[in-house]
Design an enzyme around this catalytic site. Structure first.
Site, PDB file in Angstrom:
ATOM      1  N   ASN A   1       0.852  -1.202   0.000  1.00 46.24           N
ATOM      2  CA  ASN A   1       0.000   0.000   0.000  1.00 46.24           C
ATOM      3  C   ASN A   1       0.883   1.246   0.000  1.00 46.24           C
ATOM      4  O   ASN A   1       2.110   1.145  -0.069  1.00 46.24           O
ATOM      5  CB  ASN A   1      -0.944  -0.025   1.209  1.00 46.24           C
ATOM      6  CG  ASN A   1      -0.160  -0.130   2.499  1.00 46.24           C
ATOM      7  OD1 ASN A   1       0.614   0.753   2.833  1.00 46.24           O
ATOM      8  ND2 ASN A   1      -0.324  -1.241   3.213  1.00 46.24           N
TER       9      ASN A   1
ATOM     10  N   ASP B   1      -4.168  -6.554   4.669  1.00 46.25           N
ATOM     11  CA  ASP B   1      -5.154  -7.457   5.267  1.00 46.25           C
ATOM     12  C   ASP B   1      -5.070  -8.861   4.679  1.00 46.25           C
ATOM     13  O   ASP B   1      -5.462  -9.829   5.319  1.00 46.25           O
ATOM     14  CB  ASP B   1      -6.568  -6.893   5.051  1.00 46.25           C
ATOM     15  CG  ASP B   1      -6.813  -5.679   5.933  1.00 46.25           C
ATOM     16  OD1 ASP B   1      -6.332  -5.693   7.082  1.00 46.25           O
ATOM     17  OD2 ASP B   1      -7.450  -4.710   5.475  1.00 46.25           O
TER      18      ASP B   1
ATOM     19  N   LYS C   1      10.063 -16.566 -10.428  1.00 44.37           N
ATOM     20  CA  LYS C   1       9.254 -15.515 -11.067  1.00 44.37           C
ATOM     21  C   LYS C   1       8.142 -16.140 -11.922  1.00 44.37           C
ATOM     22  O   LYS C   1       8.419 -17.038 -12.735  1.00 44.37           O
ATOM     23  CB  LYS C   1      10.174 -14.656 -11.951  1.00 44.37           C
ATOM     24  CG  LYS C   1       9.468 -13.489 -12.594  1.00 44.37           C
ATOM     25  CD  LYS C   1      10.433 -12.669 -13.432  1.00 44.37           C
ATOM     26  CE  LYS C   1       9.676 -11.572 -14.158  1.00 44.37           C
ATOM     27  NZ  LYS C   1      10.527 -10.864 -15.118  1.00 44.37           N
TER      28      LYS C   1
ATOM     29  N   PHE D   1      -4.678   3.070  14.723  1.00 41.29           N
ATOM     30  CA  PHE D   1      -5.019   4.088  13.733  1.00 41.29           C
ATOM     31  C   PHE D   1      -6.137   3.524  12.857  1.00 41.29           C
ATOM     32  O   PHE D   1      -6.218   2.310  12.675  1.00 41.29           O
ATOM     33  CB  PHE D   1      -3.809   4.430  12.853  1.00 41.29           C
ATOM     34  CG  PHE D   1      -3.039   5.630  13.336  1.00 41.29           C
ATOM     35  CD1 PHE D   1      -2.292   5.579  14.500  1.00 41.29           C
ATOM     36  CD2 PHE D   1      -3.069   6.828  12.621  1.00 41.29           C
ATOM     37  CE1 PHE D   1      -1.588   6.690  14.941  1.00 41.29           C
ATOM     38  CE2 PHE D   1      -2.373   7.941  13.049  1.00 41.29           C
ATOM     39  CZ  PHE D   1      -1.631   7.872  14.214  1.00 41.29           C
TER      40      PHE D   1
ATOM     41  N   LYS E   1     -13.721   0.003  15.112  1.00 41.91           N
ATOM     42  CA  LYS E   1     -12.415  -0.655  15.243  1.00 41.91           C
ATOM     43  C   LYS E   1     -11.914  -0.581  16.687  1.00 41.91           C
ATOM     44  O   LYS E   1     -11.318  -1.520  17.199  1.00 41.91           O
ATOM     45  CB  LYS E   1     -11.391  -0.010  14.291  1.00 41.91           C
ATOM     46  CG  LYS E   1     -11.575  -0.474  12.850  1.00 41.91           C
ATOM     47  CD  LYS E   1     -10.658   0.247  11.863  1.00 41.91           C
ATOM     48  CE  LYS E   1     -10.983  -0.197  10.443  1.00 41.91           C
ATOM     49  NZ  LYS E   1     -10.279   0.550   9.406  1.00 41.91           N
TER      50      LYS E   1
ATOM     51  N   LYS F   1     -11.256  -4.101  18.531  1.00 39.81           N
ATOM     52  CA  LYS F   1      -9.856  -4.466  18.783  1.00 39.81           C
ATOM     53  C   LYS F   1      -9.428  -4.165  20.225  1.00 39.81           C
ATOM     54  O   LYS F   1      -8.240  -4.244  20.543  1.00 39.81           O
ATOM     55  CB  LYS F   1      -8.952  -3.767  17.774  1.00 39.81           C
ATOM     56  CG  LYS F   1      -9.339  -4.095  16.310  1.00 39.81           C
ATOM     57  CD  LYS F   1      -8.323  -3.576  15.305  1.00 39.81           C
ATOM     58  CE  LYS F   1      -8.855  -3.751  13.881  1.00 39.81           C
ATOM     59  NZ  LYS F   1      -7.842  -3.746  12.842  1.00 39.81           N
TER      60      LYS F   1
HETATM   61  O1  PMT Z   1       2.846   6.185   6.535  1.00 35.88           O
HETATM   62  P1  PMT Z   1       2.238   7.472   6.042  1.00 35.88           P
HETATM   63  O2  PMT Z   1       2.417   7.678   4.562  1.00 35.88           O
HETATM   64  O3  PMT Z   1       2.670   8.656   6.863  1.00 35.88           O
HETATM   65  O4  PMT Z   1       0.653   7.351   6.230  1.00 35.88           O
HETATM   66  C1  PMT Z   1       0.102   7.312   7.514  1.00 35.88           C
HETATM   67  C2  PMT Z   1      -1.058   6.320   7.598  1.00 35.88           C
HETATM   68  C3  PMT Z   1      -2.183   6.779   6.691  1.00 35.88           C
HETATM   69  C4  PMT Z   1      -0.590   4.903   7.166  1.00 35.88           C
HETATM   70  C5  PMT Z   1      -1.525   6.277   9.098  1.00 35.88           C
HETATM   71  O5  PMT Z   1      -1.876   7.555   9.501  1.00 35.88           O
HETATM   72  C6  PMT Z   1      -2.656   5.297   9.292  1.00 35.88           C
HETATM   73  O6  PMT Z   1      -3.810   5.630   9.125  1.00 35.88           O
HETATM   74  N1  PMT Z   1      -2.315   4.045   9.688  1.00 35.88           N
HETATM   75  C7  PMT Z   1      -3.262   2.937   9.771  1.00 35.88           C
HETATM   76  C8  PMT Z   1      -3.359   2.230   8.454  1.00 35.88           C
HETATM   77  C9  PMT Z   1      -4.314   1.060   8.483  1.00 35.88           C
HETATM   78  O7  PMT Z   1      -3.898  -0.041   8.172  1.00 35.88           O
HETATM   79  O8  PMT Z   1      -5.528   1.323   8.898  1.00 35.88           O
HETATM   80  P2  PMT Z   1      -6.722   0.241   9.038  1.00 35.88           P
HETATM   81  O9  PMT Z   1      -7.888   1.065   9.339  1.00 35.88           O
HETATM   82  O10 PMT Z   1      -6.740  -0.653   7.839  1.00 35.88           O
HETATM   83  O11 PMT Z   1      -6.305  -0.635  10.282  1.00 35.88           O
HETATM   84  C10 PMT Z   1      -6.702  -0.305  11.602  1.00 35.88           C
HETATM   85  C11 PMT Z   1      -5.630  -0.643  12.578  1.00 35.88           C
HETATM   86  O12 PMT Z   1      -5.415  -2.064  12.599  1.00 35.88           O
HETATM   87  C12 PMT Z   1      -4.274  -0.003  12.290  1.00 35.88           C
HETATM   88  O13 PMT Z   1      -3.732   0.434  13.510  1.00 35.88           O
HETATM   89  C13 PMT Z   1      -3.462  -1.156  11.704  1.00 35.88           C
HETATM   90  O14 PMT Z   1      -2.081  -1.040  12.019  1.00 35.88           O
HETATM   91  C14 PMT Z   1      -4.063  -2.368  12.400  1.00 35.88           C
HETATM   92  N2  PMT Z   1      -3.997  -3.613  11.609  1.00 35.88           N
HETATM   93  C15 PMT Z   1      -4.693  -3.731  10.441  1.00 35.88           C
HETATM   94  C16 PMT Z   1      -4.659  -4.933   9.759  1.00 35.88           C
HETATM   95  C17 PMT Z   1      -3.894  -6.000  10.253  1.00 35.88           C
HETATM   96  N3  PMT Z   1      -3.828  -7.146   9.633  1.00 35.88           N
HETATM   97  N4  PMT Z   1      -3.225  -5.848  11.399  1.00 35.88           N
HETATM   98  C18 PMT Z   1      -3.251  -4.683  12.081  1.00 35.88           C
HETATM   99  O15 PMT Z   1      -2.620  -4.547  13.128  1.00 35.88           O
END
Ligand code: PMT
Length: 399
Positions: free
Chosen positions: A208, A277, A287, A324, A338, A342
């Site tokens: 991503n 995810d 490859k 986040f 979330k 979580k």
């Molecule tokens: O890195 P930058 O370019 O500065 O951008 C910052 C950012 C946009 C990445 C950051 O501000 C941000 O929003 N981070 C969270 C990204 C994310 O994966 O969001 P989500 O809503 O999909 O996931 C929610 C939370 O679950 C996040 O804390 C994530 O780390 C966590 N997660 C998600 C999926 C997974 N399999 N395991 C996780 O721990």
């Protein structure tokens, strides 16, 4: 944030590295500091007074006797300084400071300082290692001055060893840390940042747009505020924050292993990383070749572990967990969902897909939701400043 409206005294002495203090001055000015330069006569042989005067927008303190503004300007500058740095600091200047000798504008001003002070020695390796110089540095350290060790490398005198003035950004970073309140001292903070990459074959992957900027900004701010910071980072193109332990990972599986391994020692966990995810099932070990049929390629994906949810289910009462939420719409509802699912203590919700917030941007706009119902809006600002606001909010919520 650390430098905004702060009065900084920049001392410059006569070493070849004096040219680096010009860049240091520019960094401090750009960050909003009011800088006064005090230089020795010897420094003037390397960089002219006018350069410092123009860039600092302040008269340079170089001569106690011809200063027309005030006969005690060195005292005025000293008493109004929030921090001082001498870069480069020669052996001669270090010796004078260590023994309280005040025979020029710089050393006289330094003797009158009451603010935090940083000394950046820079000289030939043999001079630097001379026991008398080392003893003088010990005296300065014992009397509360912060010594920044010189870098090693090829020096201007063609010898190789310790004595090179660190790069201006490094000195700027350490001075920023000196100016920052240490309200996170004693805390272990575990942060994740950047993307994960999930291999399709040895040359291709799913990932991503995360640049790591947001997570790295939080790590830097926390370190500056005195915390011991461990940063688990996916692949990014930014330098590791000074003083932060960085564990590099690629995939979600590796990030989970690193995060869960560090979890028992963490007081605060902040999960900024954008974790994929899904990951390809059975990535190819060679490859994948293009075929000539028109059926396309089907990738089979399996769901990755939700690391944040796992941490939420394992965390102890003493641990504070921040997640986040990166959303393109319905920010509040998804973020609150979330936080509950979580088991988080706080969630930082931000919009992605725009130019000024979320992925890659230098700025962000964040809404913080806490478990107790508190909502804090952080308006659009630099990610470095968002980081401090977020840490302020965490501190307010800590048990
Ligand atoms: O890195 P930058 O370019 O500065 O951008 C910052 C950012 C946009 C990445 C950051 O501000 C941000 O929003 N981070 C969270 C990204 C994310 O994966 O969001 P989500 O809503 O999909 O996931 C929610 C939370 O679950 C996040 O804390 C994530 O780390 C966590 N997660 C998600 C999926 C997974 N399999 N395991 C996780 O721990």
């Amino acid at each position: 944030m650390e430098f905004k409206d702060k009065n900084i005294l920049l001392g410059v002495t006569g070493g070849i590295a004096a040219y680096k203090s010009v860049e240091l001055l520019r960094l401090m000015k750009k960050a909003g500091a009011n800088v006064t330069v005090a230089m020795t006569d010897a420094a003037g042989h390397f960089v002219g007074k006018t350069t410092f005067e123009v860039l600092s927008e302040n008269p340079v303190l170089s001569d106690l006797w011809t200063d027309t503004e005030s006969s005690v300007r060195h005292i005025d500058v000293a008493s109004s300084s929030d921090a001082a740095v001498v870069a480069p600091a020669t052996a001669n200047c270090i010796a004078k400071l260590a023994h309280g000798i005040a025979d020029d504008a710089l050393t006289t001003t330094m003797l009158a300082l009451t603010c935090p002070t940083m000394i950046c020695p820079s000289m030939n390796t043999d001079m630097y290692q001379n026991i008398r110089v080392q003893n003088n540095l010990d005296i300065l350290e014992q009397t509360g001055m912060h010594i920044v060790d010189p870098d090693s490398g090829v020096l201007a005198c063609k010898t190789t060893g310790a004595g090179r003035l660190p790069e201006p950004w490094f000195i700027f970073d350490r001075l920023g840390a000196l100016l920052t309140k240490k309200d996170l001292a004693g805390k272990n903070i575990l942060i994740s940042a950047g993307p994960t990459v999930e291999a399709i074959d040895p040359v291709r992957y799913i990932s991503n747009h995360s640049s790591g900027k947001m997570g790295y900004a939080i790590a830097r701010a926390a370190e500056n505020r005195g915390a011991h910071v461990t940063l688990v980072s996916g692949p990014v193109n930014i330098d590791a924050p000074v003083g932060v332990e960085v564990l590099g990972v690629e995939s979600c599986v590796q990030m989970a292993e690193a995060m869960l391994g560090c979890l028992p020692n963490a007081d605060i966990i902040i999960k900024v990383a954008a974790v994929a995810d899904y990951r390809p099932v059975n990535p190819a070990d060679k490859k994948i070749k293009k075929t000539n049929d028109n059926d396309g390629l089907t990738l089979h994906l399996s769901e990755n572990q939700d690391i944040l949810k796992t941490i939420g289910s394992r965390k102890g009462d003493h641990q504070f967990l921040v997640g986040f939420a990166a959303e393109t719409n319905d920010l509040d509802a998804y973020a609150l969902g979330k936080m509950k699912k979580k088991n988080l203590d706080m969630i930082a919700a931000n919009l992605v897909g725009g130019e000024y917030t979320g992925f890659k941007a230098d700025t962000n706009k964040v809404k913080l939701f806490s478990k107790d119902g508190t909502v804090t809006d952080i308006p659009l600002m630099k990610k470095a400043d968002v980081a401090h606001k977020l840490l302020d909010a965490v501190l307010e919520q800590l048990p």
